[in-house]
Write a protein that holds these residues in place. Structure first.
Motif, PDB file in Angstrom:
ATOM      1  N   GLY A  71       4.063  -3.302   2.622  1.00 15.48           N
ATOM      2  CA  GLY A  71       3.286  -3.848   3.725  1.00 15.48           C
ATOM      3  C   GLY A  71       4.153  -4.142   4.925  1.00 15.48           C
ATOM      4  N   VAL A  72       3.635  -4.990   5.794  1.00 13.29           N
ATOM      5  CA  VAL A  72       4.363  -5.402   6.996  1.00 13.29           C
ATOM      6  C   VAL A  72       4.317  -6.922   7.096  1.00 13.29           C
ATOM      7  CG1 VAL A  72       4.145  -3.292   8.349  1.00 13.29           C
ATOM      8  CG2 VAL A  72       2.257  -4.917   8.324  1.00 13.29           C
ATOM      9  N   SER A  73       5.359  -7.480   7.693  1.00  7.93           N
ATOM     10  CA  SER A  73       5.467  -8.932   7.842  1.00  7.93           C
ATOM     11  C   SER A  73       5.917  -9.263   9.261  1.00  7.93           C
ATOM     12  CB  SER A  73       6.501  -9.510   6.863  1.00  7.93           C
ATOM     13  OG  SER A  73       6.246  -9.125   5.530  1.00  7.93           O
ATOM     14  N   ALA A  75      16.445  -0.209   5.601  1.00  2.00           N
ATOM     15  CA  ALA A  75      15.601   0.924   5.190  1.00  2.00           C
ATOM     16  C   ALA A  75      14.513   0.484   4.204  1.00  2.00           C
ATOM     17  CB  ALA A  75      16.469   2.014   4.574  1.00  2.00           C
ATOM     18  N   PRO A  76      13.638  -0.437   4.607  1.00  2.31           N
ATOM     19  CA  PRO A  76      12.652  -0.980   3.664  1.00  2.31           C
ATOM     20  C   PRO A  76      11.622   0.033   3.182  1.00  2.31           C
ATOM     21  CG  PRO A  76      12.183  -1.727   5.895  1.00  2.31           C
ATOM     22  CD  PRO A  76      13.525  -1.067   5.934  1.00  2.31           C
ATOM     23  N   ILE A  77      11.209   0.948   4.043  1.00  2.00           N
ATOM     24  CA  ILE A  77      10.201   1.935   3.649  1.00  2.00           C
ATOM     25  C   ILE A  77      10.772   2.863   2.583  1.00  2.00           C
ATOM     26  CG2 ILE A  77       8.768   3.854   4.464  1.00  2.00           C
ATOM     27  CD1 ILE A  77       8.696   2.462   7.201  1.00  2.00           C
ATOM     28  N   ASN A  78      11.982   3.333   2.813  1.00  2.00           N
ATOM     29  CA  ASN A  78      12.622   4.246   1.862  1.00  2.00           C
ATOM     30  C   ASN A  78      12.806   3.603   0.495  1.00  2.00           C
ATOM     31  OD1 ASN A  78      14.059   4.546   4.760  1.00  2.00           O
ATOM     32  ND2 ASN A  78      13.677   6.577   3.902  1.00  2.00           N
ATOM     33  N   TRP A  79      13.353   2.382   0.497  1.00  2.00           N
ATOM     34  CA  TRP A  79      13.692   1.759  -0.784  1.00  2.00           C
ATOM     35  C   TRP A  79      12.463   1.337  -1.580  1.00  2.00           C
ATOM     36  CZ3 TRP A  79      17.970   2.446  -3.245  1.00  2.00           C
ATOM     37  CH2 TRP A  79      19.136   2.732  -2.543  1.00  2.00           C
ATOM     38  N   ALA A  80      11.382   1.014  -0.908  1.00  2.00           N
ATOM     39  CA  ALA A  80      10.158   0.677  -1.641  1.00  2.00           C
ATOM     40  C   ALA A  80       9.698   1.867  -2.480  1.00  2.00           C
ATOM     41  CB  ALA A  80       9.062   0.249  -0.672  1.00  2.00           C
ATOM     42  N   HIS A  89       5.286   9.925   0.591  1.00  3.59           N
ATOM     43  CA  HIS A  89       6.692  10.042   0.961  1.00  3.59           C
ATOM     44  C   HIS A  89       6.975   9.113   2.137  1.00  3.59           C
ATOM     45  CE1 HIS A  89       5.660  12.582   4.434  1.00  3.59           C
ATOM     46  NE2 HIS A  89       4.895  13.299   3.623  1.00  3.59           N
ATOM     47  N   ALA A  90       8.241   8.949   2.452  1.00  4.68           N
ATOM     48  CA  ALA A  90       8.630   7.951   3.451  1.00  4.68           C
ATOM     49  C   ALA A  90       8.000   8.224   4.811  1.00  4.68           C
ATOM     50  CB  ALA A  90      10.153   7.903   3.569  1.00  4.68           C
ATOM     51  N   GLY A  91       7.859   9.492   5.162  1.00  3.47           N
ATOM     52  CA  GLY A  91       7.282   9.822   6.463  1.00  3.47           C
ATOM     53  C   GLY A  91       5.830   9.402   6.589  1.00  3.47           C
ATOM     54  N   SER A  92       5.032   9.698   5.578  1.00  3.60           N
ATOM     55  CA  SER A  92       3.611   9.337   5.639  1.00  3.60           C
ATOM     56  C   SER A  92       3.423   7.827   5.552  1.00  3.60           C
ATOM     57  CB  SER A  92       2.825  10.039   4.523  1.00  3.60           C
ATOM     58  OG  SER A  92       3.297   9.660   3.241  1.00  3.60           O
ATOM     59  N   LEU A  93       4.253   7.163   4.737  1.00  3.50           N
ATOM     60  CA  LEU A  93       4.149   5.707   4.632  1.00  3.50           C
ATOM     61  C   LEU A  93       4.573   5.042   5.942  1.00  3.50           C
ATOM     62  CD1 LEU A  93       3.499   3.268   2.897  1.00  3.50           C
ATOM     63  CD2 LEU A  93       5.842   3.339   2.008  1.00  3.50           C
ATOM     64  N   HIS A  94       5.592   5.574   6.579  1.00  2.00           N
ATOM     65  CA  HIS A  94       6.018   5.058   7.884  1.00  2.00           C
ATOM     66  C   HIS A  94       4.858   5.064   8.872  1.00  2.00           C
ATOM     67  CE1 HIS A  94       7.284   5.830  12.062  1.00  2.00           C
ATOM     68  NE2 HIS A  94       8.249   4.954  11.826  1.00  2.00           N
ATOM     69  N   ASP A  95       4.119   6.175   8.915  1.00  2.00           N
ATOM     70  CA  ASP A  95       3.020   6.288   9.878  1.00  2.00           C
ATOM     71  C   ASP A  95       1.901   5.291   9.573  1.00  2.00           C
ATOM     72  OD1 ASP A  95       4.483   8.264  11.056  1.00  2.00           O
ATOM     73  OD2 ASP A  95       3.255   9.927  10.313  1.00  2.00           O
ATOM     74  N   LYS A  96       1.610   5.095   8.294  1.00  2.00           N
ATOM     75  CA  LYS A  96       0.587   4.113   7.922  1.00  2.00           C
ATOM     76  C   LYS A  96       1.016   2.701   8.322  1.00  2.00           C
ATOM     77  CE  LYS A  96      -1.274   6.627   3.911  1.00  2.00           C
ATOM     78  NZ  LYS A  96      -1.436   6.597   2.432  1.00  2.00           N
ATOM     79  N   MET A 130       3.133   1.897  10.617  1.00  2.00           N
ATOM     80  CA  MET A 130       3.203   1.790  12.075  1.00  2.00           C
ATOM     81  C   MET A 130       1.875   1.285  12.639  1.00  2.00           C
ATOM     82  SD  MET A 130       4.098   4.818  14.816  1.00  2.00           S
ATOM     83  CE  MET A 130       2.742   5.850  14.205  1.00  2.00           C
ATOM     84  N   HIS A 131       0.771   1.853  12.156  1.00  2.00           N
ATOM     85  CA  HIS A 131      -0.545   1.422  12.636  1.00  2.00           C
ATOM     86  C   HIS A 131      -0.892   0.022  12.115  1.00  2.00           C
ATOM     87  CE1 HIS A 131      -1.422   5.252  14.482  1.00  2.00           C
ATOM     88  NE2 HIS A 131      -1.111   5.885  13.363  1.00  2.00           N
ATOM     89  N   LEU A 132      -0.578  -0.223  10.845  1.00  2.87           N
ATOM     90  CA  LEU A 132      -0.832  -1.548  10.280  1.00  2.87           C
ATOM     91  C   LEU A 132      -0.014  -2.605  11.017  1.00  2.87           C
ATOM     92  CD1 LEU A 132      -2.418  -2.803   7.842  1.00  2.87           C
ATOM     93  CD2 LEU A 132      -0.280  -2.666   6.556  1.00  2.87           C
ATOM     94  N   GLY A 133       1.227  -2.254  11.337  1.00  5.41           N
ATOM     95  CA  GLY A 133       2.114  -3.188  12.015  1.00  5.41           C
ATOM     96  C   GLY A 133       1.678  -3.510  13.430  1.00  5.41           C
ATOM     97  N   SER A 134       1.159  -2.511  14.145  1.00  4.71           N
ATOM     98  CA  SER A 134       0.716  -2.772  15.520  1.00  4.71           C
ATOM     99  C   SER A 134      -0.436  -3.772  15.536  1.00  4.71           C
ATOM    100  CB  SER A 134       0.310  -1.466  16.203  1.00  4.71           C
ATOM    101  OG  SER A 134      -0.810  -0.878  15.562  1.00  4.71           O
TER     102      SER A 134
END
Length: 242
Positions: free
Chosen positions: A61-63, A47-52, A89-96, A98-102
């Motif tokens: 970020g993403v790796s 759960a990296p997004i949540n714990w950050a 919040h975790a939901g909005s950060l997840h979406d950001k 997701m795009h950065l990761g792709s």
């Protein structure tokens, strides 16, 4: 396994998946790389997004890294950093992410395709932070914690699985979920956990202030904003959150 072999893939990409057997990740000619939603080596785990957010980080970020025998420890290929906004919040950060990761996955594939990929071993230090699996215990709000820590926990667990606590209100003892809240920094003499309600506002006394609750869910009810809740639910003067 036979189905994977039949694909005859020369590269495999893994995103948010469980640990793979060595026979699987070693199968392709160019190996298998993983996209992970943190700045490794910090926040290895489920759960990296949540714990950050829970830990009050201001950046994440993403790796991408080549998978090895352990979880999220392989040689790193690329990283991209992003700011965590104060009310994120975790939901909005997840979406950001997701795009950065792709985008990062495409960059990684192109490097491998061109034969120009270079890797960097992850540095093992004593202060590496872990993204532990979320469970009921570590999602519970501790109202004795600092106002910052409580606010971060609510943000970091919203919208899923959501921070929770027990509301004691008259004869009711209810496990409730809190999805968003604001900080009010102010000196007061109220007991920690005391619920203070008006016709338009619901807040909980904490150290050095109050948490003003915006969105909440009672058992068997839908998630609602506090104004809607207060239209049909009455809080006693001695109501408290545990």
């Amino acid at each position: 396994m036979e189905e994977l072999k039949a694909l005859n893939a020369n590269l495999q990409i893994v995103v948010a998946f469980r640990m793979l057997p060595k026979a699987v990740w070693q199968m392709p000619e160019y190996g298998t790389f993983n996209l992970h939603a943190s700045l490794l080596p910090n926040y290895r785990g489920a759960a990296p997004i949540n714990w950050a957010i829970i830990n009050g980080e201001t950046k994440t970020g993403v790796s991408t890294f080549f998978i090895d025998e352990k979880i999220d420890t392989g040689a790193m290929i690329l990283q991209e950093e992003i700011t965590i906004e104060p009310e994120e919040h975790a939901g909005s950060l997840h979406d950001k992410l997701m795009h950065l990761g792709s985008d990062l996955v495409l960059k990684t594939v192109n490097l491998i395709k061109e034969g120009s990929v270079t890797t960097v071993p992850q540095q093992e230090t004593a202060d590496i932070k872990t993204a532990y699996k979320l469970n009921k215990d570590n999602c519970k709000i501790d109202w004795n914690a600092s106002i910052e820590d409580i606010h971060n926990k609510i943000r970091g667990l919203s919208p899923y699985p959501a921070a929770w606590c027990t509301l004691i209100n008259g004869n009711d003892s209810l496990d409730i979920k809190i999805y968003s809240a604001k900080k009010e920094i102010i000196e007061h003499k109220d007991a920690i956990g005391l619920v203070v309600s008006t016709k338009k506002e619901l807040k909980v006394a904490v150290s050095k202030g109050y948490l003003i609750i915006d969105d909440i869910k009672l058992p068997g009810k839908r998630t609602m904003d506090v104004k809607s809740l207060l239209n049909g639910y009455q809080f006693e003067s001695d109501a408290k959150m545990l």
